[in-house]
Design a protein around this motif. Sequence first.
Motif, short mmCIF file in Angstrom:
data_model
loop_
_atom_site.label_atom_id
_atom_site.label_comp_id
_atom_site.label_asym_id
_atom_site.label_seq_id
_atom_site.Cartn_x
_atom_site.Cartn_y
_atom_site.Cartn_z
N VAL A 155 0.85 -1.19 0.00
CA VAL A 155 0.00 0.00 0.00
C VAL A 155 0.89 1.25 0.00
CG1 VAL A 155 -1.76 1.29 1.27
CG2 VAL A 155 -1.80 -1.21 1.29
N ASN A 156 0.62 2.12 -0.95
CA ASN A 156 1.34 3.38 -1.04
C ASN A 156 0.57 4.43 -0.22
OD1 ASN A 156 2.33 5.86 -1.79
ND2 ASN A 156 2.28 5.46 -4.00
N LYS A 157 1.12 4.73 0.94
CA LYS A 157 0.39 5.59 1.88
C LYS A 157 0.00 6.93 1.28
CE LYS A 157 1.55 4.05 6.46
NZ LYS A 157 2.71 3.87 7.27
N ASN A 158 0.90 7.49 0.47
CA ASN A 158 0.62 8.81 -0.10
C ASN A 158 -0.57 8.81 -1.04
OD1 ASN A 158 2.77 10.12 1.07
ND2 ASN A 158 4.19 9.40 -0.52
N MET A 159 -0.79 7.68 -1.68
CA MET A 159 -1.84 7.65 -2.70
C MET A 159 -3.08 6.88 -2.27
SD MET A 159 -1.14 9.52 -5.16
CE MET A 159 -2.39 9.03 -6.33
N TYR A 160 -3.04 6.31 -1.09
CA TYR A 160 -4.20 5.51 -0.66
C TYR A 160 -5.42 6.41 -0.47
CZ TYR A 160 -7.20 2.38 1.93
OH TYR A 160 -8.28 1.63 2.32
N ILE A 161 -6.51 6.02 -1.08
CA ILE A 161 -7.76 6.76 -0.92
C ILE A 161 -8.59 6.06 0.17
CG2 ILE A 161 -9.92 7.46 -2.06
CD1 ILE A 161 -7.46 8.97 -3.08
N VAL A 162 -8.90 6.84 1.17
CA VAL A 162 -9.62 6.29 2.32
C VAL A 162 -11.03 5.84 1.90
CG1 VAL A 162 -10.58 6.86 4.58
CG2 VAL A 162 -8.32 7.70 3.92
N ARG A 163 -11.43 4.67 2.38
CA ARG A 163 -12.77 4.15 2.08
C ARG A 163 -13.45 3.89 3.41
NH1 ARG A 163 -11.47 -0.01 -2.81
NH2 ARG A 163 -13.23 1.05 -3.78
N LEU B 285 -14.98 -3.55 7.84
CA LEU B 285 -13.99 -4.63 7.91
C LEU B 285 -13.42 -4.77 9.32
CD1 LEU B 285 -12.25 -6.81 6.60
CD2 LEU B 285 -10.66 -5.06 5.85
N ILE B 286 -13.03 -3.67 9.92
CA ILE B 286 -12.41 -3.79 11.25
C ILE B 286 -13.42 -4.30 12.28
CG2 ILE B 286 -12.69 -1.34 11.96
CD1 ILE B 286 -9.74 -3.64 12.78
N ARG B 287 -14.66 -3.86 12.14
CA ARG B 287 -15.68 -4.35 13.08
C ARG B 287 -15.89 -5.84 12.91
NH1 ARG B 287 -19.96 0.71 13.02
NH2 ARG B 287 -18.64 2.02 14.33
N SER B 288 -15.88 -6.26 11.66
CA SER B 288 -16.08 -7.69 11.42
C SER B 288 -14.89 -8.49 11.96
CB SER B 288 -16.27 -7.93 9.92
OG SER B 288 -16.27 -9.28 9.65
N ILE B 289 -13.69 -7.97 11.74
CA ILE B 289 -12.50 -8.69 12.21
C ILE B 289 -12.51 -8.80 13.74
CG2 ILE B 289 -9.96 -8.48 12.43
CD1 ILE B 289 -10.83 -9.49 9.68
N ARG B 290 -12.99 -7.77 14.37
CA ARG B 290 -13.02 -7.81 15.85
C ARG B 290 -14.24 -8.56 16.38
NH1 ARG B 290 -11.00 -1.69 16.53
NH2 ARG B 290 -8.78 -2.15 16.63
N GLY B 291 -15.17 -8.85 15.50
CA GLY B 291 -16.38 -9.55 15.92
C GLY B 291 -16.14 -11.04 16.08
N SER B 292 -17.23 -11.76 16.22
CA SER B 292 -17.05 -13.16 16.55
C SER B 292 -17.03 -14.08 15.33
CB SER B 292 -18.17 -13.60 17.49
OG SER B 292 -19.39 -13.27 16.88
N GLY C 155 -9.41 -3.10 -5.27
CA GLY C 155 -8.71 -2.68 -4.05
C GLY C 155 -8.98 -3.50 -2.80
N LYS C 156 -9.32 -4.78 -2.96
CA LYS C 156 -9.58 -5.61 -1.78
C LYS C 156 -8.30 -5.80 -0.95
CE LYS C 156 -10.85 -9.03 -4.42
NZ LYS C 156 -10.73 -8.37 -5.73
N SER C 157 -7.21 -6.13 -1.66
CA SER C 157 -5.97 -6.43 -0.93
C SER C 157 -5.43 -5.17 -0.24
CB SER C 157 -4.92 -7.02 -1.88
OG SER C 157 -5.39 -8.23 -2.41
N TRP C 158 -5.48 -4.06 -0.94
CA TRP C 158 -5.02 -2.81 -0.31
C TRP C 158 -5.90 -2.47 0.90
CZ3 TRP C 158 -2.66 2.03 -2.96
CH2 TRP C 158 -1.48 1.68 -3.61
N LEU C 159 -7.17 -2.77 0.76
CA LEU C 159 -8.10 -2.42 1.85
C LEU C 159 -7.73 -3.16 3.13
CD1 LEU C 159 -10.85 -0.92 2.54
CD2 LEU C 159 -11.93 -3.12 2.13
N PHE D 104 -5.45 -3.39 8.50
CA PHE D 104 -4.67 -4.15 9.49
C PHE D 104 -3.49 -3.33 9.99
CE2 PHE D 104 -6.15 -8.57 7.81
CZ PHE D 104 -7.40 -8.28 8.32
N SER D 105 -2.89 -2.55 9.10
CA SER D 105 -1.74 -1.78 9.57
C SER D 105 -2.20 -0.61 10.45
CB SER D 105 -0.89 -1.35 8.36
OG SER D 105 -0.80 0.02 8.25
N GLU D 106 -3.31 0.02 10.09
CA GLU D 106 -3.85 1.11 10.92
C GLU D 106 -4.20 0.64 12.33
OE1 GLU D 106 -5.43 4.64 9.89
OE2 GLU D 106 -3.39 4.23 9.19
N HIS D 107 -4.76 -0.56 12.40
CA HIS D 107 -5.24 -1.05 13.69
C HIS D 107 -4.30 -2.06 14.34
CE1 HIS D 107 -9.16 0.95 13.33
NE2 HIS D 107 -9.01 0.73 12.04
#
Length: 417
Positions: free
Chosen positions: A19-27, A34-41, A53-57, A62-65
């Motif tokens: 992921v290129n941080k400078n060019m990543y467009i926030v979604r 995604l993060i809620r689901s990952i933290r869910g059960s 952009g699934k892989s970048w997402l 994961f890196s943010e959190h």
Amino acid sequence: MFGKRKSINDVFTPRSSDVNKNMYIVRESLEKELIRSIRGSMHSFLFGESGNGKSWLYKRVFSEHEIDYVVANCASASIKKSIVDEIYSVCVKNGSVQKSSYSETKKAGIKAVGTAELAHQGNYEIKQEDKLIESFKSLSSNTNSKPVVIVFDNVETIFKNEDLMSELCDIIILLDDSRYSQYNVKFLIVGVPNQVLEYFSSAKNPASVGNRIEEISRVAGLFPGQVQTFSEKGFQDLLRVNIGDTQLKRLAQHIFDITLGVPQRLHEYCEGLSYLIEDNRWEYKPSMLDLADQNWLKKGLRENYSVLEKHLNADETVSGRRNQVIYALGKISNHQVNTTIVGEQIAKEFPNNAPESNSGIGQVLSHLAKGEKPVLKKVAHSKSYTLTDPRYLMCIRIMLHKDDETEIVRKKMFKLN
Ligand SMILES: Nc1ncnc2c1ncn2[C@@H]1O[C@H](COP(=O)(O)OP(=O)(O)OP(=O)(O)O)[C@@H](O)[C@H]1O
Ligand SMILES: [Mg+2]
């Protein structure tokens, strides 16, 4: 606009897996989901067309959190003929063949895995279940028992493989067993086909698998506003191109129209355009777009172009109904089209030359759905069609031009050789 101009390859990176941080467009909403689901059960399933952009997402989220993860590639599982073997590879082994997975591991912040566990492997064949435990143990010891995600990327490569899909189902069910669940491992399944969840729900143990997986909303293309932000970041901020806001807005609209907001396509197109701008001493001119379109078409849409070309009439008369239909298809953003929708679009686009009735449209549509390389496919149990490939839409938008006065549809002549 401060700082030095970046190099084009650091700005537009169509196929970069990092992921290129400078060019990543926030979604925002997808990231939150995604993060809620990952933290869910439940385990999670992320799907959408290739290049959206699934892989970048997931990498970004994961890196943010600070979520630890490893990526198991389903294509490798397919070669190994076993999902467990692929899991074992990315969790335990770190031999030279596993470089990419290994680097994924490092990237996620997990320490490199030792090979002690492998010491006795040559002596006897570890049973698959033990292998799975072994893998989880190894993962878990490297993350200090923090939760960890195993990503199964490119699930489309095994979707039609009954054995591997069934193995995946078995593993998901096993994960509930306390012998496995103690390791805090969670799965994220990623891939193109949207029928995966359907598959899990109808798999041999329906109540079990479908109920353990949660679907994230489809990862689609970026919105026009996001494409505008992308263009600002790339051209104005990082490449420091001399382009005013009005021109930039128009440029972003053009880019959105032909790339449909598909992130990978955006990068491809903008990379090509950047080279033209560089050759013009970093001065942007709207007249460059024709050549940029043509270059981009040559790179990724050549085949779609030649298929469409065969469908277009040779003569450019107003009554070229087939050209009208194809042009109208390029203007419709609905997922599905039928005779009525195309008829309405033709009436709008060709007010002086639209025929009285919709006769003939159905014939053209059905013709487009025939042959070795059909442009359209019929939607089951309905009279509607969808495009077989979104690239046809991109291509139609580039190659067809309507003269506003005469309403004649002309094909832009591109030399593809
Ligand atoms: N949020 C984003 N902002 C900017 N560019 C993006 C974004 N997401 C993806 N891209 C660009 O699109 C390219 C393709 O993205 P990615 O590899 O994540 O797609 P994918 O959906 O995983 O595709 P595939 O199914 O083929 O694996 C990336 O290399 C990157 O250049
Ligand atoms: Mg991907």
